[in-house]
Design a protein around this motif. Structure first.
Motif, PDB file in Angstrom:
ATOM      1  N   LEU A  48      -4.815  33.996  20.918  1.00 51.57           N
ATOM      2  CA  LEU A  48      -3.848  34.025  22.467  1.00 51.57           C
ATOM      3  C   LEU A  48      -3.054  33.149  22.453  1.00 51.57           C
ATOM      4  O   LEU A  48      -1.931  34.505  23.149  1.00 51.57           O
ATOM      5  CB  LEU A  48      -4.909  32.739  22.990  1.00 51.57           C
ATOM      6  CG  LEU A  48      -6.271  32.866  23.216  1.00 51.57           C
ATOM      7  CD1 LEU A  48      -7.591  32.775  24.679  1.00 51.57           C
ATOM      8  CD2 LEU A  48      -6.486  35.151  23.975  1.00 51.57           C
ATOM      9  N   ALA A  49      -2.316  32.047  21.653  1.00 51.98           N
ATOM     10  CA  ALA A  49      -0.901  31.971  21.675  1.00 51.98           C
ATOM     11  C   ALA A  49      -0.063  32.852  21.054  1.00 51.98           C
ATOM     12  O   ALA A  49       0.638  33.251  21.984  1.00 51.98           O
ATOM     13  CB  ALA A  49      -0.787  30.355  20.720  1.00 51.98           C
ATOM     14  N   LEU A  50      -0.233  33.821  19.857  1.00 49.32           N
ATOM     15  CA  LEU A  50       0.662  34.826  19.855  1.00 49.32           C
ATOM     16  C   LEU A  50       0.558  36.115  20.689  1.00 49.32           C
ATOM     17  O   LEU A  50       1.731  36.905  21.121  1.00 49.32           O
ATOM     18  CB  LEU A  50      -0.065  36.072  18.479  1.00 49.32           C
ATOM     19  CG  LEU A  50       0.151  34.763  17.424  1.00 49.32           C
ATOM     20  CD1 LEU A  50      -0.763  35.624  15.831  1.00 49.32           C
ATOM     21  CD2 LEU A  50       1.676  34.661  16.944  1.00 49.32           C
ATOM     22  N   ILE A  51      -0.606  36.353  21.576  1.00 48.11           N
ATOM     23  CA  ILE A  51      -0.854  37.147  22.290  1.00 48.11           C
ATOM     24  C   ILE A  51       0.604  36.825  23.608  1.00 48.11           C
ATOM     25  O   ILE A  51       1.310  37.700  24.587  1.00 48.11           O
ATOM     26  CB  ILE A  51      -1.526  36.880  23.239  1.00 48.11           C
ATOM     27  CG1 ILE A  51      -3.089  38.437  21.684  1.00 48.11           C
ATOM     28  CG2 ILE A  51      -1.829  38.240  23.967  1.00 48.11           C
ATOM     29  CD1 ILE A  51      -4.542  38.800  22.520  1.00 48.11           C
ATOM     30  N   VAL A  52       0.641  35.729  24.519  1.00 49.11           N
ATOM     31  CA  VAL A  52       1.216  35.405  25.234  1.00 49.11           C
ATOM     32  C   VAL A  52       2.723  34.881  24.864  1.00 49.11           C
ATOM     33  O   VAL A  52       3.271  35.440  25.550  1.00 49.11           O
ATOM     34  CB  VAL A  52       0.401  33.977  26.389  1.00 49.11           C
ATOM     35  CG1 VAL A  52      -0.721  33.738  26.474  1.00 49.11           C
ATOM     36  CG2 VAL A  52       0.927  32.730  24.895  1.00 49.11           C
TER      37      VAL A  52
END
Lengths: 345, 360
Positions: A114-118
């Motif tokens: 999720l961190a990589l996505i945002v």
């Protein structure tokens, strides 16, 4: 039982450190490119005497710029997972607890993804952007262990079977979400499949090693301050409270620190399973279950285990690499079954 | 049992562990001098992912991390400078003899470093960003291609040729490809495009998205993919395929002998019987060159066009009886003749096999 003295503890750690040293030497020697022991010794001596500029052979560069950073990463990941496993086992009073089995690694993976996505959608300074993935992994790990902890509680007491089942199910639920994200999102997530299996092959930026090292020592130090309380907790939460242990405080400290260690390990290496399960067991078998001994020995033992597993991963089918998570799972899963069966009979 | 560890003990343990690990960390920090090339001349270029890359000149040692890039290096006649490639690099057969650095996703960094490459070639669709970062950290130059259309493949090959110091070879490869594609376009001008399903994998059914060079290759062959996904490798629902009823199923395989049996087996799989293309055995089987963004893709495109539009090719041979050897390259492209011969030889193999499947 012998009373614990500083000398005994240091001696035990020293023995393990010597073993770790030899494992590191072996790991430095073996790899896709053959390196002679002589060249290895010569280059290492040059580094020790501060004359690394003299190292001209490409083997020296391979050893120092590729193998050593990777071994260092293996040491940090192994130690973190092993300390986290030891802590979860004490906290949940369940010898089969492990970040991977309890789904905490999956939670950390999801947080990291999720961190990589945002990340691309936020304007962040490069340093904070680099720390976003570990932060996401930590939050994921913390949320998962909290969920599993509440799933495992029955009438105010932790039920060990429910806890394990809850962890396994939570893990597979989170993995399903990861799969969903991977099949709906395109682009940058493609390489993640490999990372999910546990992967140490990508060297990190130098500054991140410092972050990892400091993070590891702070979290492990925090857990170590509760080592004696953890010993009392083995008898049961109520009993420990009667003996004067501030149970909620201990639980909070260990819970945050162990989640942090899991998130730290997962954010740089993906889900390397079963290390946090096997190593504490082996150390308990050898050195006893006193957490004052168990925590440091498990840390060094975890480092030994992951460096060994990664050396295998690099060399079994070289130059192609197996993911280190596959190696630890092949060894760890049968051992888990063995421990489970032994406990049931 | 419950004597508490004195504070001294705790701190001592930590000092001991801290000393060990920080020792190791320091060792690394001191020694992490980047691998510097002895070659003084550098050239700065922007690669196809927008990275600025410093490439030593001249480029004498190349490592390729994708089969397509290996093929391109061979097509440019630079095979002698190729010092390493992946275990998947099987074409031309000589590429199998090169030093292997592992797979495209998980190559061995130390094996790459040991080969002392001036440049490592990667492609966005096949390699990982992490590998590129790792090479950066080691001070090894890498150049990434990212073709999304057949035209991109041509420009990509030309740029690569420039970078590697053989612009003439690049121009000649490009001219050859453009020439063949133009011929093809002319032949197919009056044939309406066939609606096809490109089958990357059949269990589960995976096809290609619209932004891939494969989808563009299909367009060049007079075909249009019924899948119009944003994703590059979408998993497709068989029901949706049945609703859209493609005219043809297109398969790609390097082992052309095994494909007919796979294709036959497909008809017996549950669900596939609802496709008219399966019931009528309307399959096209082409070389897996179509999966590789390299010059050889043109041959695969032409092969597919022949299978989908046999009439367009029949007409020509009937009207121009004397022009049987129309594939012979024009005199000004003789330098590329050797690889053309290889391409033609391979085309024959495929044409035989493909013909057998399609004349059903």
């Amino acid at each position: 039982m012998h009373p614990l003295t500083l000398r005994r503890l240091l001696l035990q750690c020293l023995i393990l450190i010597v073993i770790l040293f030899f494992v590191v030497i072996v790991a430095l020697k073996f790899g896709a490119v053959p390196v002679s022991l002589y060249a290895l010794g010569r280059d290492l001596l040059r580094v020790i005497f501060g004359r690394s500029s003299q190292i001209s052979s490409d083997y020296g560069l391979i050893i120092l710029n590729i193998r050593l950073p990777r071994i260092l990463l293996g040491i940090i990941v192994g130690a973190s997972l092993s300390v986290a496993g030891t802590s979860f086992q004490a906290l949940l009073r369940n010898p089969l607890a492990d970040p991977y089995v309890l789904g905490v690694s999956s939670g950390a993976s999801l947080g990291a993804i999720l961190a990589l996505i945002v990340e691309p959608h936020l304007t962040l300074s490069p340093l904070f952007a680099a720390l976003l993935t570990p932060l996401g992994a930590f939050l994921g790990a913390a949320a998962t262990i909290a969920a599993v902890y509440f799933l495992g509680r029955r009438e105010g007491q932790i039920d060990s079977t429910t806890l394990l089942l809850g962890g396994v199910i939570t893990g597979s639920f989170l993995s399903a979400i990861i799969m969903f994200l991977m099949s709906t999102l395109t682009g940058s997530l493609r390489g993640i499949t490999f990372w999910l299996m546990g992967d140490l092959s990508t060297p990190l930026q130098k500054s991140l090693y410092w972050f990892l090292g400091i993070g590891f020592f702070v979290a492990t130090g925090a857990i170590y301050t509760t080592a004696s309380d953890l010993n009392l907790l083995l008898a049961g939460e109520k009993e420990a409270m009667h003996l004067g242990v501030d149970v909620p405080r201990v639980r909070l400290v260990v819970y945050i620190a162990a989640s942090f260690l899991t998130g730290l390990a997962v954010s740089v290496s993906g889900a390397v399973g079963y290390v946090g399960l096997i190593v504490p067991h082996v150390m308990r078998f050898i050195f006893g279950s006193d957490h004052r001994t168990l925590l440091p020995t498990a840390a060094i033992g975890g480092a030994i285990a992951v460096v060994m597993a990664d050396t295998l991963a690099r060399t079994v089918v070289a130059p192609t690499e197996v993911s280190v998570g596959a190696v630890t799972a092949v060894v760890g899963a049968p051992l888990f079954i063995y421990l489970l069966r032994r406990r049931l009979t | 049992m419950k004597e508490f560890a004195p504070p001294r003990l705790r701190s001592a343990v930590f000092v001991a562990i801290a000393a060990l690990l920080s020792c190791a960390a320091l060792t690394r920090a001191q020694s992490a001098a980047p691998i510097t090339s002895t070659s003084p001349a550098f050239r700065e270029v922007t690669d196809e992912t927008g990275r600025t890359v410093r490439v030593p000149q001249p480029v004498n040692r190349i490592v390729s991390l994708a089969p397509s890039l290996t093929e391109t290096v061979y097509a440019l006649g630079l095979q002698d400078r190729l010092v390493g490639d992946t275990v998947y690099c099987d074409y031309p057969p000589d590429a199998q003899k090169k030093t292997k650095v592992g797979g495209g996703i998980n190559p061995s960094l130390e094996q790459i470093a040991a080969l002392h490459p001036d440049i490592v070639l990667v492609t966005k669709g096949f390699n990982r960003l992490e590998t590129v970062h790792a090479l950066d950290n080691l001070g090894i130059s890498s150049y990434a291609t990212d073709p999304h259309t057949v035209n991109d493949i041509i420009t990509s090959s030309k740029k690569l040729a420039d970078l590697l110091g053989v612009p003439e070879a690049g121009a000649s490869v490009a001219v050859e490809m453009e020439h063949q594609l133009a011929n093809l376009q002319q032949r197919l001008a009056s044939s309406p495009a066939k609606r096809v399903l490109f089958v990357v994998w059949h269990q589960p059914l995976i096809s290609v998205g619209k932004d891939t060079f494969i989808a563009d290759a299909l367009r060049r062959a007079g075909a249009i993919s019924i899948v119009n996904s944003e994703q590059n490798w979408p998993q497709v629902n068989l029901e949706e395929v049945a609703r859209l009823q493609p005219d043809f199923l297109v398969f790609a395989d390097s082992h052309s002998e095994s494909v007919p049996s796979t294709v036959e087996a497909l008809a017996t799989l549950p669900g596939w019987g609802i496709l008219d293309a399966v019931n009528n055995r309307r399959y096209a089987v082409i070389s897996d060159a179509v999966n590789r963004p390299a010059p050889r893709i043109v041959a695969a495109i032409e092969d597919l066009a022949r299978q989908l539009h046999p009439d367009a090719f029949m007409e020509k041979t009937e009207t121009g009886k004397g022009k049987i050897e129309k594939e012979t390259p024009p005199p000004n492209q003789r330098s590329f003749a050797q690889s053309s011969v290889q391409l033609l030889g391979w085309q024959e193999n495929i044409a035989n096999c493909g013909g057998r499947v399609c004349t059903r």
